[in-house]
Design a protein around this motif. Structure first.
Motif, PDB file in Angstrom:
ATOM      1  N   HIS A  66       0.827  -1.196   0.000  1.00  0.00           N
ATOM      2  CA  HIS A  66       0.000   0.000   0.000  1.00  0.00           C
ATOM      3  C   HIS A  66       0.862   1.247   0.000  1.00  0.00           C
ATOM      4  O   HIS A  66       1.811   1.363   0.772  1.00  0.00           O
ATOM      5  N   SER A  67       0.542   2.199  -0.883  1.00  0.00           N
ATOM      6  CA  SER A  67       1.145   3.522  -0.887  1.00  0.00           C
ATOM      7  C   SER A  67       2.670   3.442  -0.953  1.00  0.00           C
ATOM      8  O   SER A  67       3.232   2.809  -1.836  1.00  0.00           O
ATOM      9  N   GLN A  68       3.365   4.062   0.012  1.00  0.00           N
ATOM     10  CA  GLN A  68       4.822   4.026   0.016  1.00  0.00           C
ATOM     11  C   GLN A  68       5.355   2.596  -0.014  1.00  0.00           C
ATOM     12  O   GLN A  68       6.444   2.335  -0.540  1.00  0.00           O
ATOM     13  N   GLY A  69       4.589   1.663   0.533  1.00  0.00           N
ATOM     14  CA  GLY A  69       5.012   0.264   0.529  1.00  0.00           C
ATOM     15  C   GLY A  69       5.298  -0.255  -0.865  1.00  0.00           C
ATOM     16  O   GLY A  69       6.146  -1.139  -1.046  1.00  0.00           O
ATOM     17  N   GLY A  70       4.601   0.295  -1.869  1.00  0.00           N
ATOM     18  CA  GLY A  70       4.873  -0.103  -3.242  1.00  0.00           C
ATOM     19  C   GLY A  70       6.245   0.353  -3.708  1.00  0.00           C
ATOM     20  O   GLY A  70       6.938  -0.346  -4.461  1.00  0.00           O
ATOM     21  N   LEU A  71       6.675   1.542  -3.261  1.00  0.00           N
ATOM     22  CA  LEU A  71       8.016   2.030  -3.602  1.00  0.00           C
ATOM     23  C   LEU A  71       9.084   1.213  -2.888  1.00  0.00           C
ATOM     24  O   LEU A  71      10.128   0.897  -3.464  1.00  0.00           O
ATOM     25  N   VAL A  72       8.821   0.890  -1.631  1.00  0.00           N
ATOM     26  CA  VAL A  72       9.734   0.025  -0.881  1.00  0.00           C
ATOM     27  C   VAL A  72       9.893  -1.311  -1.616  1.00  0.00           C
ATOM     28  O   VAL A  72      11.006  -1.821  -1.787  1.00  0.00           O
ATOM     29  N   SER A  73       8.779  -1.850  -2.081  1.00  0.00           N
ATOM     30  CA  SER A  73       8.795  -3.137  -2.780  1.00  0.00           C
ATOM     31  C   SER A  73       9.517  -3.025  -4.119  1.00  0.00           C
ATOM     32  O   SER A  73      10.304  -3.919  -4.489  1.00  0.00           O
ATOM     33  N   ARG A  74       9.263  -1.968  -4.859  1.00  0.00           N
ATOM     34  CA  ARG A  74       9.909  -1.811  -6.159  1.00  0.00           C
ATOM     35  C   ARG A  74      11.424  -1.660  -6.013  1.00  0.00           C
ATOM     36  O   ARG A  74      12.191  -2.205  -6.812  1.00  0.00           O
ATOM     37  N   TYR A  75      11.863  -0.920  -5.003  1.00  0.00           N
ATOM     38  CA  TYR A  75      13.304  -0.781  -4.777  1.00  0.00           C
ATOM     39  C   TYR A  75      13.905  -2.138  -4.397  1.00  0.00           C
ATOM     40  O   TYR A  75      14.993  -2.504  -4.863  1.00  0.00           O
ATOM     41  N   TYR A  76      13.215  -2.888  -3.569  1.00  0.00           N
ATOM     42  CA  TYR A  76      13.665  -4.231  -3.187  1.00  0.00           C
ATOM     43  C   TYR A  76      13.791  -5.125  -4.416  1.00  0.00           C
ATOM     44  O   TYR A  76      14.792  -5.839  -4.575  1.00  0.00           O
ATOM     45  N   LEU A  77      12.810  -5.060  -5.301  1.00  0.00           N
ATOM     46  CA  LEU A  77      12.835  -5.899  -6.502  1.00  0.00           C
ATOM     47  C   LEU A  77      13.959  -5.495  -7.453  1.00  0.00           C
ATOM     48  O   LEU A  77      14.648  -6.353  -8.019  1.00  0.00           O
ATOM     49  N   LYS A  78      14.149  -4.196  -7.601  1.00  0.00           N
ATOM     50  CA  LYS A  78      15.095  -3.701  -8.607  1.00  0.00           C
ATOM     51  C   LYS A  78      16.535  -3.658  -8.112  1.00  0.00           C
ATOM     52  O   LYS A  78      17.456  -4.032  -8.856  1.00  0.00           O
ATOM     53  N   ASP A  79      16.756  -3.223  -6.883  1.00  0.00           N
ATOM     54  CA  ASP A  79      18.113  -2.935  -6.417  1.00  0.00           C
ATOM     55  C   ASP A  79      18.644  -3.890  -5.357  1.00  0.00           C
ATOM     56  O   ASP A  79      19.845  -3.859  -5.066  1.00  0.00           O
ATOM     57  N   SER A 110      13.515   0.208 -16.958  1.00  0.00           N
ATOM     58  CA  SER A 110      12.189  -0.425 -16.992  1.00  0.00           C
ATOM     59  C   SER A 110      11.482  -0.308 -15.653  1.00  0.00           C
ATOM     60  O   SER A 110      12.098  -0.378 -14.585  1.00  0.00           O
ATOM     61  N   ASP A 111      10.156  -0.127 -15.714  1.00  0.00           N
ATOM     62  CA  ASP A 111       9.342  -0.102 -14.500  1.00  0.00           C
ATOM     63  C   ASP A 111       9.203  -1.481 -13.878  1.00  0.00           C
ATOM     64  O   ASP A 111       8.939  -1.604 -12.672  1.00  0.00           O
ATOM     65  N   VAL A 112       9.309  -2.521 -14.682  1.00  0.00           N
ATOM     66  CA  VAL A 112       9.046  -3.884 -14.212  1.00  0.00           C
ATOM     67  C   VAL A 112      10.322  -4.713 -14.293  1.00  0.00           C
ATOM     68  O   VAL A 112      11.186  -4.469 -15.142  1.00  0.00           O
ATOM     69  N   GLN A 113      10.416  -5.691 -13.418  1.00  0.00           N
ATOM     70  CA  GLN A 113      11.589  -6.555 -13.346  1.00  0.00           C
ATOM     71  C   GLN A 113      11.262  -7.940 -13.892  1.00  0.00           C
ATOM     72  O   GLN A 113      10.147  -8.443 -13.739  1.00  0.00           O
ATOM     73  N   SER A 114      12.241  -8.548 -14.512  1.00  0.00           N
ATOM     74  CA  SER A 114      12.052  -9.860 -15.131  1.00  0.00           C
ATOM     75  C   SER A 114      11.611 -10.889 -14.096  1.00  0.00           C
ATOM     76  O   SER A 114      12.143 -10.942 -12.982  1.00  0.00           O
ATOM     77  N   GLY A 115      10.624 -11.696 -14.473  1.00  0.00           N
ATOM     78  CA  GLY A 115      10.159 -12.778 -13.616  1.00  0.00           C
ATOM     79  C   GLY A 115       9.108 -12.385 -12.605  1.00  0.00           C
ATOM     80  O   GLY A 115       8.628 -13.237 -11.849  1.00  0.00           O
ATOM     81  N   THR A 169      10.461 -13.114  -5.498  1.00  0.00           N
ATOM     82  CA  THR A 169       9.100 -12.560  -5.592  1.00  0.00           C
ATOM     83  C   THR A 169       8.441 -12.971  -6.899  1.00  0.00           C
ATOM     84  O   THR A 169       9.016 -12.791  -7.972  1.00  0.00           O
ATOM     85  N   GLY A 170       7.223 -13.489  -6.776  1.00  0.00           N
ATOM     86  CA  GLY A 170       6.483 -13.860  -7.967  1.00  0.00           C
ATOM     87  C   GLY A 170       5.597 -12.751  -8.485  1.00  0.00           C
ATOM     88  O   GLY A 170       5.345 -12.660  -9.691  1.00  0.00           O
ATOM     89  N   ALA A 171       5.110 -11.895  -7.593  1.00  0.00           N
ATOM     90  CA  ALA A 171       4.174 -10.852  -8.015  1.00  0.00           C
ATOM     91  C   ALA A 171       4.190  -9.692  -7.033  1.00  0.00           C
ATOM     92  O   ALA A 171       4.460  -9.869  -5.845  1.00  0.00           O
TER      93      ALA A 171
END
Length: 378
Positions: free
Chosen positions: A151-164, A216-221, A171-173
């Protein structure tokens, strides 16, 4: 008289059976102790969200085939508002159906900063905490991957975790709820940025967002389902909650209806929960044809639906006109919605604004006081 061979055999068998029982009990105890003492699990437990329902943070839960664990990632202030003090309001309504669907459900608390407030510290540090939590969930549940609902900022936290931080391998989704992917343009955020590092990072021109959104906004897999609401009074424009990417990997959803959920109510909104439940059970991103309760999909002119499979996801920097909303019989409730952000009244009532304004006033008062003392000293 020495015991007969028959008696000696019986004694031997009895001793052997007793030894077997003792060893089995010791093995079970050792196994339980080992699981409890796992460093990964222990570190994750230290980050778990307090005051939640029994559906959340059951560390004895074991993942099943097709039922990856779900990790719930809160937003700014970490559900510390007055309306979030009942356990059921702290992800409880979201967790119950997910648990019913066979998922182990976990929720963490991250980013504790100023005045012990969660969800306000540097987002990169919070992402590292999410990594620690996910590692513990995997160790406890036996799963190789999790699914994130953020939720909210949590999505940015998650995206940084996925990307960096390599999170895409675990993570599957990702299901994002009102995530300010391109930042938010509210007075509350401008004021809050004076106090909280995380809020400063959510301003549209922040270095954090520039880096996160490069490439890219999205990460492979990883499959992405990003949910936005036109009634969002925190993320403005609300289409900042969407991402860009191939339809095979990403579905953008815009809630519709005369009264779509507000930003803070996305966690408890029935239609949002239905979207999340379907997205989590899907092998890929949410199907663009899905509608809560089996309602028919809007026609081609509607904007309350996810992007069509053959269409690239719309740029989140371009707001969707509310005049193009679905009719009352369409989508998740139907009906036009007034474009948020034209009035400053809505953000003024939020905890971010209240805390931010109070802190700014205290800071300004301190500066004035110090200035008066300096002039008197001179």
């Amino acid at each position: 008289m020495s015991p007969s061979p028959y008696r000696r055999a019986r004694r031997f068998r009895g001793a052997a059976a007793a030894a077997t029982v003792i060893l089995a009990v010791q093995g079970i105890a050792a196994s339980g102790a080992s699981a409890a003492e796992s460093p990964a699990v222990a570190k994750a437990k230290a980050l778990q969200l307090p005051n939640v329902t029994s559906d959340i943070n059951d560390w004895s839960c074991r993942a099943t085939a097709g039922g990856e664990p779900v990790v719930l990632v809160h937003g700014t202030f970490g559900l510390t508002g007055h309306a979030d003090q009942n356990a059921v309001d702290r992800w409880g309504r979201m967790a119950a159906p997910l648990k019913k669907d066979g998922h182990c459900v976990y929720a963490l608390q991250y980013g504790v900063g100023f005045q012990d407030t969660p969800g306000v510290d540097d987002i990169t540090k919070s992402a590292a905490q999410l990594k620690t939590f996910v590692d513990g969930v995997k160790a406890a549940s036996g799963a190789s991957k999790v699914k994130l609902v953020s939720h909210s900022q949590g999505g940015l936290v998650s995206r940084y975790y996925l990307k960096d931080l390599g999170g895409s391998a675990s993570t599957g989704a990702l299901v994002g709820l009102g995530t300010p992917n391109r930042g938010t343009e509210t007075f509350a955020a401008q004021v809050g940025a004076l106090v909280y590092p995380a809020v400063r990072q959510m301003l549209p021109d922040s270095d954090f967002l520039k880096k996160l959104n490069s490439g890219s906004d999205v990460q492979s897999g990883v499959s992405y389902t990003m949910i936005a609401t036109p009634a969002d009074d925190t993320v403005i424009p609300y289409t900042s909650a969407h991402l860009q990417g191939p339809a095979s990997q990403l579905t953008n959803v815009t809630l519709s209806g005369a009264t779509p959920a507000t930003h803070d109510n996305l966690l408890n909104d029935a239609d949002t929960i239905a979207y999340v439940r379907e997205a989590v059970r899907s092998a890929g991103p949410l199907s663009p044809d899905f509608r809560p309760g089996g309602a028919p999909a809007p026609g081609p002119t509607g904007t309350s639906s996810p992007a069509p499979p053959a269409s690239p996801s719309p740029s989140p920097s371009v707001p969707v006109s509310p005049s193009a909303s679905a009719s009352p019989s369409e989508g998740a409730g139907g009906g036009p919605v007034e474009q948020p952000g034209e009035s400053i009244d809505a953000p003024l009532g939020g905890p971010l604004m209240i805390t931010g304004v109070a802190s700014a006033l205290l800071f300004a008062g301190a500066l004035v006081f110090l200035g008066i003392r300096r002039r008197r000293a001179d």
